[in-house]
Design an enzyme around this catalytic site. Sequence first.
Site, short mmCIF file in Angstrom:
data_model
loop_
_atom_site.label_atom_id
_atom_site.label_comp_id
_atom_site.label_asym_id
_atom_site.label_seq_id
_atom_site.Cartn_x
_atom_site.Cartn_y
_atom_site.Cartn_z
N GLU A 159 0.80 -1.22 0.00
CA GLU A 159 0.00 0.00 0.00
C GLU A 159 0.83 1.28 0.00
OE1 GLU A 159 -3.27 -0.01 2.78
OE2 GLU A 159 -4.21 -1.68 1.77
N GLU A 355 -5.23 -8.61 0.10
CA GLU A 355 -6.03 -8.25 1.27
C GLU A 355 -7.47 -7.98 0.84
OE1 GLU A 355 -4.61 -5.21 3.98
OE2 GLU A 355 -2.53 -5.81 3.63
C1 BGP Z 1 -4.62 -2.17 4.96
C2 BGP Z 1 -3.27 -2.56 5.51
C3 BGP Z 1 -3.28 -3.55 6.62
C4 BGP Z 1 -4.53 -3.59 7.44
C5 BGP Z 1 -5.82 -3.34 6.70
C6 BGP Z 1 -7.00 -3.02 7.58
O1 BGP Z 1 -4.62 -0.78 4.73
O2 BGP Z 1 -2.40 -3.04 4.50
O3 BGP Z 1 -2.09 -3.43 7.33
O4 BGP Z 1 -4.43 -3.27 8.72
O5 BGP Z 1 -5.73 -2.32 5.75
O6 BGP Z 1 -6.91 -1.71 8.06
P1 BGP Z 1 -7.17 -1.31 9.57
O7 BGP Z 1 -6.23 -2.14 10.37
O8 BGP Z 1 -6.89 0.13 9.67
O9 BGP Z 1 -8.58 -1.65 9.83
#
Ligand code: BGP
Length: 455
Positions: A159, A355
Amino acid sequence: MTTKFPKDFLWGASTSAYQVEGAWADDGKGPSVQDVKEIPAGTTDFKVAADHYHKYEEDVKLFKELGLKAYRFSISWSRVMPNGVVNPAGIAFYKKLIQLLIDNDIQPIVTVFHFDLPVWIAEKGGWENRETIQDFADYCQVLFNHFGQDVPLWQTINEQNVMALAGSVIGTSQKSMKEKFQENHHMLVAQALVTKQFHEGNYKGKIGPAPNIASVYPASDKPEDQMAALYMSALRNWLFLDVAVYGKYNHNAWHLLEKIGAAPEITEEDYAILAAGTCDYIALNYYNTMTVSSYYQKENKIDQQSGFGIPGFFQTAENKNLPMTEFGWPIDPKGFRFTLNEIYSRYRLPLLITENGIGAKDVLTKDGKVHDQYRIDYLEQHIAQMGLAIEDGVEIIGYCPWSAIDLISTHEGITKRYGFIYVNRTETDLLDLARYKKDSFYWYQKVIADNGLGE
Ligand code: BGP
Protein backbone atom coordinates in the site's frame (compact mmCIF):
# COMPACT_ATOMS: atom_id res chain seq x y z
CA MET A 1 -22.61 -18.91 -6.92
CA THR A 2 -19.62 -19.99 -8.95
CA THR A 3 -16.78 -22.50 -8.96
CA LYS A 4 -14.89 -20.96 -11.85
CA PHE A 5 -11.64 -20.95 -9.92
CA PRO A 6 -8.61 -22.56 -11.58
CA LYS A 7 -7.42 -25.89 -10.11
CA ASP A 8 -4.25 -24.39 -8.66
CA PHE A 9 -5.97 -21.25 -7.31
CA LEU A 10 -4.13 -19.94 -4.24
CA TRP A 11 -6.70 -19.77 -1.45
CA GLY A 12 -4.70 -17.97 1.20
CA ALA A 13 -4.82 -15.48 4.03
CA SER A 14 -2.73 -12.51 5.00
CA THR A 15 -0.93 -10.76 7.90
CA SER A 16 1.87 -8.23 8.38
CA ALA A 17 4.89 -8.42 10.65
CA TYR A 18 4.33 -5.48 13.00
CA GLN A 19 0.61 -6.25 13.39
CA VAL A 20 0.96 -9.97 14.21
CA GLU A 21 4.45 -10.85 15.46
CA GLY A 22 4.98 -8.97 18.70
CA ALA A 23 8.45 -9.71 20.18
CA TRP A 24 9.15 -6.12 19.23
CA ALA A 25 12.60 -6.03 20.85
CA ASP A 26 13.46 -9.75 21.06
CA ASP A 27 16.54 -11.45 19.63
CA GLY A 28 18.17 -8.29 18.37
CA LYS A 29 15.18 -6.71 16.61
CA GLY A 30 15.45 -2.94 16.34
CA PRO A 31 12.48 -0.56 16.61
CA SER A 32 10.39 0.39 13.59
CA VAL A 33 8.34 3.58 13.21
CA GLN A 34 5.32 1.54 14.31
CA ASP A 35 6.99 0.76 17.66
CA VAL A 36 7.63 4.40 18.46
CA LYS A 37 4.57 6.14 16.99
CA GLU A 38 1.93 7.76 19.15
CA ILE A 39 -0.78 5.17 19.89
CA PRO A 40 -4.41 6.41 19.80
CA ALA A 41 -5.94 6.55 23.31
CA GLY A 42 -7.63 3.34 24.41
CA THR A 43 -5.88 1.13 21.87
CA THR A 44 -2.96 -1.25 22.36
CA ASP A 45 0.58 -0.74 21.05
CA PHE A 46 2.29 -3.34 18.83
CA LYS A 47 4.76 -4.74 21.37
CA VAL A 48 3.11 -8.16 21.83
CA ALA A 49 0.42 -8.08 19.11
CA ALA A 50 -0.76 -11.69 18.56
CA ASP A 51 2.64 -13.01 19.76
CA HIS A 52 3.00 -14.90 16.48
CA TYR A 53 6.81 -14.72 16.83
CA HIS A 54 6.58 -17.14 19.73
CA LYS A 55 3.49 -19.02 18.57
CA TYR A 56 4.18 -19.43 14.85
CA GLU A 57 4.28 -23.25 15.09
CA GLU A 58 0.82 -23.38 16.64
CA ASP A 59 -0.41 -20.81 14.09
CA VAL A 60 0.92 -22.67 11.04
CA LYS A 61 -0.73 -25.82 12.36
CA LEU A 62 -4.04 -23.94 12.41
CA PHE A 63 -3.39 -22.55 8.91
CA LYS A 64 -2.85 -26.13 7.73
CA GLU A 65 -6.11 -27.22 9.36
CA LEU A 66 -7.85 -24.29 7.67
CA GLY A 67 -6.55 -25.69 4.39
CA LEU A 68 -4.58 -22.63 3.27
CA LYS A 69 -2.71 -23.12 0.00
CA ALA A 70 -0.80 -19.87 0.59
CA TYR A 71 0.09 -17.56 3.46
CA ARG A 72 0.92 -13.93 2.73
CA PHE A 73 3.00 -12.26 5.44
CA SER A 74 5.62 -9.53 5.64
CA ILE A 75 9.21 -9.57 6.79
CA SER A 76 10.22 -6.99 9.35
CA TRP A 77 13.11 -4.91 7.98
CA SER A 78 14.14 -3.90 11.51
CA ARG A 79 14.23 -7.56 12.63
CA VAL A 80 16.45 -8.54 9.71
CA MET A 81 18.65 -5.41 9.65
CA PRO A 82 18.21 -3.64 13.00
CA ASN A 83 21.08 -1.23 12.33
CA GLY A 84 22.03 -1.73 8.75
CA VAL A 85 23.80 -4.96 9.66
CA VAL A 86 22.22 -8.39 9.22
CA ASN A 87 20.76 -9.90 12.41
CA PRO A 88 21.22 -13.70 12.15
CA ALA A 89 18.37 -14.33 14.63
CA GLY A 90 16.01 -12.36 12.37
CA ILE A 91 16.99 -14.42 9.33
CA ALA A 92 16.66 -17.61 11.40
CA PHE A 93 13.08 -16.78 12.38
CA TYR A 94 11.91 -16.28 8.80
CA LYS A 95 13.87 -19.34 7.64
CA LYS A 96 12.03 -21.50 10.18
CA LEU A 97 8.66 -19.97 9.28
CA ILE A 98 9.16 -20.37 5.52
CA GLN A 99 10.40 -23.95 5.89
CA LEU A 100 7.47 -24.86 8.11
CA LEU A 101 5.02 -23.44 5.57
CA ILE A 102 6.68 -25.38 2.74
CA ASP A 103 6.65 -28.60 4.83
CA ASN A 104 2.90 -28.07 5.23
CA ASP A 105 2.32 -27.42 1.50
CA ILE A 106 1.46 -23.76 2.15
CA GLN A 107 3.10 -21.41 -0.36
CA PRO A 108 4.89 -18.53 1.36
CA ILE A 109 4.00 -15.16 -0.19
CA VAL A 110 6.30 -12.45 1.12
CA THR A 111 5.91 -8.68 1.30
CA VAL A 112 9.27 -7.11 2.04
CA PHE A 113 7.98 -3.81 3.44
CA HIS A 114 4.61 -3.27 5.14
CA PHE A 115 4.47 0.16 6.88
CA ASP A 116 7.30 -0.64 9.37
CA LEU A 117 10.28 1.48 8.36
CA PRO A 118 13.22 0.90 10.75
CA VAL A 119 13.80 3.84 13.09
CA TRP A 120 17.48 4.04 12.05
CA ILE A 121 16.32 4.75 8.49
CA ALA A 122 13.63 7.20 9.63
CA GLU A 123 16.24 9.08 11.68
CA LYS A 124 18.30 9.84 8.59
CA GLY A 125 15.29 11.20 6.72
CA GLY A 126 13.41 8.03 5.78
CA TRP A 127 12.15 7.86 2.20
CA GLU A 128 12.81 11.57 1.67
CA ASN A 129 16.51 10.75 1.75
CA ARG A 130 17.69 9.23 -1.56
CA GLU A 131 20.09 6.97 0.37
CA THR A 132 17.08 4.95 1.51
CA ILE A 133 16.74 3.63 -2.05
CA GLN A 134 20.07 1.82 -1.73
CA ASP A 135 19.38 0.77 1.89
CA PHE A 136 16.16 -0.86 0.69
CA ALA A 137 17.92 -2.55 -2.22
CA ASP A 138 20.60 -3.92 0.16
CA TYR A 139 17.93 -5.24 2.56
CA CYS A 140 16.02 -6.90 -0.29
CA GLN A 141 19.20 -8.47 -1.63
CA VAL A 142 19.74 -10.07 1.80
CA LEU A 143 16.21 -11.51 1.59
CA PHE A 144 16.69 -12.73 -1.98
CA ASN A 145 20.02 -14.38 -1.02
CA HIS A 146 18.39 -16.27 1.85
CA PHE A 147 14.89 -16.95 0.56
CA GLY A 148 15.03 -16.29 -3.20
CA GLN A 149 14.75 -19.99 -4.07
CA ASP A 150 11.99 -20.78 -1.57
CA VAL A 151 9.48 -17.98 -2.05
CA PRO A 152 7.49 -18.10 -5.31
CA LEU A 153 5.67 -14.77 -4.94
CA TRP A 154 7.18 -11.54 -3.64
CA GLN A 155 5.67 -8.11 -3.10
CA THR A 156 7.88 -5.07 -2.82
CA ILE A 157 5.87 -2.48 -0.88
CA ASN A 158 2.45 -2.81 0.76
CA GLU A 159 0.00 0.00 0.00
CA GLN A 160 2.53 2.56 -1.10
CA ASN A 161 -0.43 4.68 -2.26
CA VAL A 162 -1.93 4.65 1.24
CA MET A 163 1.43 5.70 2.73
CA ALA A 164 1.59 8.58 0.24
CA LEU A 165 -2.03 9.69 0.63
CA ALA A 166 -2.95 8.80 4.24
CA GLY A 167 0.42 8.36 6.01
CA SER A 168 -0.70 10.48 8.94
CA VAL A 169 -3.53 8.01 9.68
CA ILE A 170 -1.48 4.81 9.64
CA GLY A 171 1.52 6.39 11.37
CA THR A 172 4.06 6.35 8.55
CA SER A 173 4.36 10.06 7.65
CA GLN A 174 3.29 13.55 8.72
CA LYS A 175 4.63 15.60 5.81
CA SER A 176 3.47 18.04 3.11
CA MET A 177 2.26 16.81 -0.29
CA LYS A 178 5.52 17.96 -1.91
CA GLU A 179 7.60 16.03 0.61
CA LYS A 180 5.31 13.00 0.46
CA PHE A 181 5.47 12.75 -3.32
CA GLN A 182 9.26 13.10 -3.26
CA GLU A 183 9.32 10.22 -0.75
CA ASN A 184 6.88 8.38 -2.94
CA HIS A 185 9.11 8.84 -5.96
CA HIS A 186 12.08 7.41 -4.07
CA MET A 187 9.93 4.42 -3.11
CA LEU A 188 8.99 3.90 -6.75
CA VAL A 189 12.65 3.99 -7.76
CA ALA A 190 13.55 1.63 -4.88
CA GLN A 191 10.81 -0.76 -5.98
CA ALA A 192 12.06 -0.74 -9.57
CA LEU A 193 15.65 -1.24 -8.44
CA VAL A 194 14.85 -4.34 -6.37
CA THR A 195 12.57 -5.69 -9.12
CA LYS A 196 15.52 -5.38 -11.50
CA GLN A 197 17.83 -7.03 -8.95
CA PHE A 198 15.35 -9.86 -8.51
CA HIS A 199 15.13 -10.45 -12.26
CA GLU A 200 18.90 -10.35 -12.66
CA GLY A 201 19.30 -12.92 -9.87
CA ASN A 202 17.24 -15.46 -11.86
CA TYR A 203 15.22 -16.55 -8.87
CA LYS A 204 12.37 -18.89 -9.56
CA GLY A 205 9.54 -16.63 -8.40
CA LYS A 206 7.71 -13.50 -9.48
CA ILE A 207 7.75 -10.02 -8.01
CA GLY A 208 5.18 -7.22 -8.02
CA PRO A 209 3.80 -4.21 -6.13
CA ALA A 210 0.89 -4.43 -3.61
CA PRO A 211 -1.07 -1.17 -3.69
CA ASN A 212 -4.60 -0.70 -2.33
CA ILE A 213 -6.68 -0.34 -5.49
CA ALA A 214 -10.24 0.91 -5.49
CA SER A 215 -12.28 1.92 -8.50
CA VAL A 216 -13.57 5.46 -8.21
CA TYR A 217 -17.23 6.21 -9.01
CA PRO A 218 -18.42 9.66 -10.08
CA ALA A 219 -21.01 10.99 -7.59
CA SER A 220 -23.43 11.83 -10.40
CA ASP A 221 -23.74 11.76 -14.18
CA LYS A 222 -22.47 15.34 -14.37
CA PRO A 223 -19.50 15.49 -16.77
CA GLU A 224 -17.42 17.33 -14.15
CA ASP A 225 -17.95 14.46 -11.69
CA GLN A 226 -16.73 12.00 -14.35
CA MET A 227 -13.59 14.06 -14.71
CA ALA A 228 -13.21 14.21 -10.93
CA ALA A 229 -13.36 10.39 -10.80
CA LEU A 230 -10.79 10.15 -13.57
CA TYR A 231 -8.38 12.37 -11.64
CA MET A 232 -8.94 10.69 -8.27
CA SER A 233 -8.29 7.31 -9.84
CA ALA A 234 -5.17 8.58 -11.58
CA LEU A 235 -3.75 9.87 -8.30
CA ARG A 236 -4.90 7.02 -6.08
CA ASN A 237 -4.49 4.02 -8.39
CA TRP A 238 -2.85 4.48 -11.77
CA LEU A 239 0.10 6.60 -10.64
CA PHE A 240 1.36 3.56 -8.73
CA LEU A 241 0.46 0.85 -11.22
CA ASP A 242 1.57 2.74 -14.35
CA VAL A 243 5.04 3.14 -12.87
CA ALA A 244 5.16 -0.49 -11.67
CA VAL A 245 3.92 -1.93 -14.98
CA TYR A 246 5.12 0.55 -17.63
CA GLY A 247 7.95 2.32 -15.81
CA LYS A 248 6.25 5.68 -16.48
CA TYR A 249 4.20 8.18 -14.50
CA ASN A 250 0.51 8.39 -15.36
CA HIS A 251 -0.08 11.62 -17.33
CA ASN A 252 -3.15 12.76 -15.33
CA ALA A 253 -1.48 12.08 -11.99
CA TRP A 254 1.62 13.97 -13.13
CA HIS A 255 -0.48 16.93 -14.27
CA LEU A 256 -2.27 17.03 -10.90
CA LEU A 257 1.02 16.85 -8.96
CA GLU A 258 2.44 19.71 -11.03
CA LYS A 259 -0.68 21.82 -10.48
CA ILE A 260 -0.52 21.45 -6.70
CA GLY A 261 3.24 21.98 -6.57
CA ALA A 262 3.98 18.42 -5.48
CA ALA A 263 5.73 17.01 -8.55
CA PRO A 264 8.93 15.24 -7.45
CA GLU A 265 12.46 15.89 -8.68
CA ILE A 266 13.44 13.06 -11.03
CA THR A 267 16.95 12.33 -12.32
CA GLU A 268 17.86 10.77 -15.69
CA GLU A 269 19.08 7.71 -13.82
CA ASP A 270 15.70 7.41 -12.08
CA TYR A 271 13.90 7.23 -15.43
CA ALA A 272 16.25 4.47 -16.54
CA ILE A 273 15.71 2.46 -13.33
CA LEU A 274 11.92 2.83 -13.53
CA ALA A 275 11.93 1.56 -17.10
CA ALA A 276 14.23 -1.37 -16.27
CA GLY A 277 12.42 -2.68 -13.19
CA THR A 278 8.85 -3.45 -14.20
CA CYS A 279 6.76 -6.04 -12.40
CA ASP A 280 5.69 -9.62 -13.25
CA TYR A 281 2.19 -9.53 -11.75
CA ILE A 282 0.01 -7.20 -9.69
CA ALA A 283 -0.89 -7.84 -6.07
CA LEU A 284 -3.64 -5.65 -4.71
CA ASN A 285 -5.57 -4.99 -1.53
CA TYR A 286 -9.27 -4.25 -1.92
CA TYR A 287 -11.61 -3.05 0.83
CA ASN A 288 -14.06 -0.77 -0.95
CA THR A 289 -14.60 1.58 -3.86
CA MET A 290 -14.54 5.36 -3.58
CA THR A 291 -16.93 8.00 -4.83
CA VAL A 292 -15.97 11.55 -5.71
CA SER A 293 -17.51 14.73 -7.00
CA SER A 294 -15.89 17.78 -8.52
CA TYR A 295 -14.34 19.99 -5.89
CA TYR A 296 -16.51 22.28 -3.81
CA GLN A 297 -15.32 23.29 -0.37
CA LYS A 298 -16.32 21.12 2.53
CA GLU A 299 -14.68 19.58 5.57
CA ASN A 300 -13.03 16.32 4.41
CA LYS A 301 -12.31 13.41 6.71
CA ILE A 302 -9.01 11.61 6.07
CA ASP A 303 -9.00 7.82 6.42
CA GLN A 304 -7.00 5.26 4.48
CA GLN A 305 -10.16 4.11 2.69
CA SER A 306 -12.12 7.32 2.32
CA GLY A 307 -9.51 9.79 1.12
CA PHE A 308 -9.79 13.54 0.80
CA GLY A 309 -10.13 16.40 -1.68
CA ILE A 310 -7.72 18.25 -3.95
CA PRO A 311 -8.87 21.77 -4.86
CA GLY A 312 -9.69 22.02 -8.55
CA PHE A 313 -9.79 18.26 -9.07
CA PHE A 314 -12.08 16.19 -6.84
CA GLN A 315 -13.36 15.54 -3.37
CA THR A 316 -14.68 12.45 -1.64
CA ALA A 317 -18.45 12.00 -1.60
CA GLU A 318 -20.66 9.62 0.32
CA ASN A 319 -22.13 6.72 -1.66
CA LYS A 320 -25.61 6.17 -0.26
CA ASN A 321 -26.01 2.89 -2.16
CA LEU A 322 -23.45 1.08 -0.03
CA PRO A 323 -23.90 -0.37 3.46
CA MET A 324 -21.14 0.30 6.01
CA THR A 325 -19.11 -1.88 8.37
CA GLU A 326 -19.40 -1.05 12.06
CA PHE A 327 -16.12 0.86 11.62
CA GLY A 328 -17.63 3.05 8.87
CA TRP A 329 -16.05 1.51 5.78
CA PRO A 330 -18.38 1.01 2.77
CA ILE A 331 -19.08 -2.57 1.68
CA ASP A 332 -19.03 -3.00 -2.10
CA PRO A 333 -18.59 -6.56 -3.42
CA LYS A 334 -19.76 -5.58 -6.93
CA GLY A 335 -17.14 -2.86 -6.88
CA PHE A 336 -14.60 -5.65 -6.35
CA ARG A 337 -15.55 -7.25 -9.70
CA PHE A 338 -15.48 -3.79 -11.30
CA THR A 339 -12.06 -2.98 -9.82
CA LEU A 340 -10.55 -6.32 -10.90
CA ASN A 341 -11.84 -5.77 -14.44
CA GLU A 342 -10.59 -2.21 -14.53
CA ILE A 343 -7.08 -3.19 -13.48
CA TYR A 344 -6.91 -6.16 -15.84
CA SER A 345 -8.10 -4.24 -18.85
CA ARG A 346 -5.41 -1.60 -18.26
CA TYR A 347 -2.46 -3.89 -17.55
CA ARG A 348 -3.20 -7.47 -18.70
CA LEU A 349 -1.08 -8.99 -15.94
CA PRO A 350 -2.10 -11.78 -13.52
CA LEU A 351 -3.72 -10.44 -10.33
CA LEU A 352 -3.26 -11.68 -6.77
CA ILE A 353 -5.57 -10.34 -4.08
CA THR A 354 -3.41 -9.82 -1.01
CA GLU A 355 -6.03 -8.25 1.27
CA ASN A 356 -9.84 -8.06 1.56
CA GLY A 357 -11.90 -8.40 4.70
CA ILE A 358 -14.11 -6.89 7.36
CA GLY A 359 -13.02 -5.39 10.66
CA ALA A 360 -15.50 -6.13 13.46
CA LYS A 361 -15.86 -6.29 17.24
CA ASP A 362 -15.97 -10.10 17.51
CA VAL A 363 -17.22 -11.65 20.73
CA LEU A 364 -15.81 -14.83 22.25
CA THR A 365 -18.64 -16.81 23.87
CA LYS A 366 -18.24 -18.64 27.18
CA ASP A 367 -17.96 -21.92 25.30
CA GLY A 368 -15.08 -20.65 23.16
CA LYS A 369 -16.95 -19.79 19.94
CA VAL A 370 -17.06 -16.70 17.74
CA HIS A 371 -20.22 -16.37 15.68
CA ASP A 372 -18.99 -14.03 12.93
CA GLN A 373 -21.72 -14.52 10.34
CA TYR A 374 -21.14 -10.92 9.13
CA ARG A 375 -17.59 -11.94 8.11
CA ILE A 376 -18.86 -15.01 6.27
CA ASP A 377 -21.42 -12.83 4.45
CA TYR A 378 -18.79 -10.25 3.52
CA LEU A 379 -16.27 -12.77 2.24
CA GLU A 380 -18.87 -14.88 0.45
CA GLN A 381 -20.15 -11.86 -1.49
CA HIS A 382 -16.61 -10.84 -2.46
CA ILE A 383 -15.64 -14.36 -3.51
CA ALA A 384 -18.81 -14.61 -5.63
CA GLN A 385 -17.90 -11.35 -7.38
CA MET A 386 -14.31 -12.49 -7.84
CA GLY A 387 -15.70 -15.62 -9.51
CA LEU A 388 -17.71 -13.41 -11.87
CA ALA A 389 -14.57 -11.40 -12.64
CA ILE A 390 -12.85 -14.67 -13.59
CA GLU A 391 -15.80 -15.42 -15.87
CA ASP A 392 -15.38 -11.92 -17.31
CA GLY A 393 -11.91 -13.06 -18.35
CA VAL A 394 -9.75 -11.54 -15.62
CA GLU A 395 -6.70 -13.65 -14.74
CA ILE A 396 -6.64 -14.07 -10.95
CA ILE A 397 -4.10 -16.38 -9.32
CA GLY A 398 -5.11 -16.20 -5.67
CA TYR A 399 -7.08 -14.63 -2.87
CA CYS A 400 -5.59 -13.88 0.54
CA PRO A 401 -8.18 -12.24 2.81
CA TRP A 402 -7.15 -10.05 5.69
CA SER A 403 -6.45 -11.63 8.05
CA ALA A 404 -5.32 -15.19 8.70
CA ILE A 405 -5.48 -14.60 12.44
CA ASP A 406 -6.54 -11.67 14.64
CA LEU A 407 -3.92 -8.93 14.79
CA ILE A 408 -3.67 -5.28 15.70
CA SER A 409 -5.39 -2.85 13.33
CA THR A 410 -3.34 0.02 11.89
CA HIS A 411 -4.93 2.58 14.21
CA GLU A 412 -7.97 0.97 15.84
CA GLY A 413 -6.40 -1.62 18.13
CA ILE A 414 -7.29 -5.28 18.66
CA THR A 415 -10.98 -4.39 19.07
CA LYS A 416 -11.17 -4.19 15.28
CA ARG A 417 -10.62 -7.85 14.40
CA TYR A 418 -10.31 -9.43 10.95
CA GLY A 419 -9.05 -13.00 11.49
CA PHE A 420 -10.41 -16.51 10.93
CA ILE A 421 -8.74 -17.32 14.27
CA TYR A 422 -9.58 -15.38 17.44
CA VAL A 423 -6.69 -14.33 19.69
CA ASN A 424 -7.70 -14.05 23.33
CA ARG A 425 -6.51 -10.63 24.48
CA THR A 426 -7.91 -7.13 24.88
CA GLU A 427 -6.50 -3.64 24.38
CA THR A 428 -5.20 -3.53 27.94
CA ASP A 429 -4.90 -7.18 29.03
CA LEU A 430 -2.91 -9.87 27.26
CA LEU A 431 -4.98 -12.63 28.95
CA ASP A 432 -3.69 -16.02 27.72
CA LEU A 433 -3.39 -15.16 23.97
CA ALA A 434 -5.08 -18.50 23.26
CA ARG A 435 -6.34 -19.22 19.74
CA TYR A 436 -10.00 -20.07 18.97
CA LYS A 437 -11.45 -21.03 15.59
CA LYS A 438 -14.26 -18.65 14.56
CA ASP A 439 -17.34 -19.76 12.57
CA SER A 440 -15.67 -18.16 9.53
CA PHE A 441 -12.75 -20.59 9.98
CA TYR A 442 -14.98 -23.61 9.31
CA TRP A 443 -16.77 -21.79 6.50
CA TYR A 444 -13.50 -20.82 4.70
CA GLN A 445 -12.16 -24.35 5.24
CA LYS A 446 -15.08 -25.62 3.14
CA VAL A 447 -14.65 -22.92 0.47
CA ILE A 448 -11.05 -24.02 0.04
CA ALA A 449 -11.93 -27.73 0.01
CA ASP A 450 -14.64 -27.07 -2.63
CA ASN A 451 -12.40 -24.70 -4.63
CA GLY A 452 -15.11 -22.04 -4.47
CA LEU A 453 -18.62 -21.48 -3.24
CA GLY A 454 -20.24 -24.44 -5.00
CA GLU A 455 -22.73 -24.20 -7.87
C1 BGP B 1 -4.62 -2.17 4.96
C2 BGP B 1 -3.27 -2.56 5.51
C3 BGP B 1 -3.28 -3.55 6.62
C4 BGP B 1 -4.53 -3.59 7.44
C5 BGP B 1 -5.82 -3.34 6.70
C6 BGP B 1 -7.00 -3.02 7.58
O1 BGP B 1 -4.62 -0.78 4.73
O2 BGP B 1 -2.40 -3.04 4.50
O3 BGP B 1 -2.09 -3.43 7.33
O4 BGP B 1 -4.43 -3.27 8.72
O5 BGP B 1 -5.73 -2.32 5.75
O6 BGP B 1 -6.91 -1.71 8.06
P1 BGP B 1 -7.17 -1.31 9.57
O7 BGP B 1 -6.23 -2.14 10.37
O8 BGP B 1 -6.89 0.13 9.67
O9 BGP B 1 -8.58 -1.65 9.83
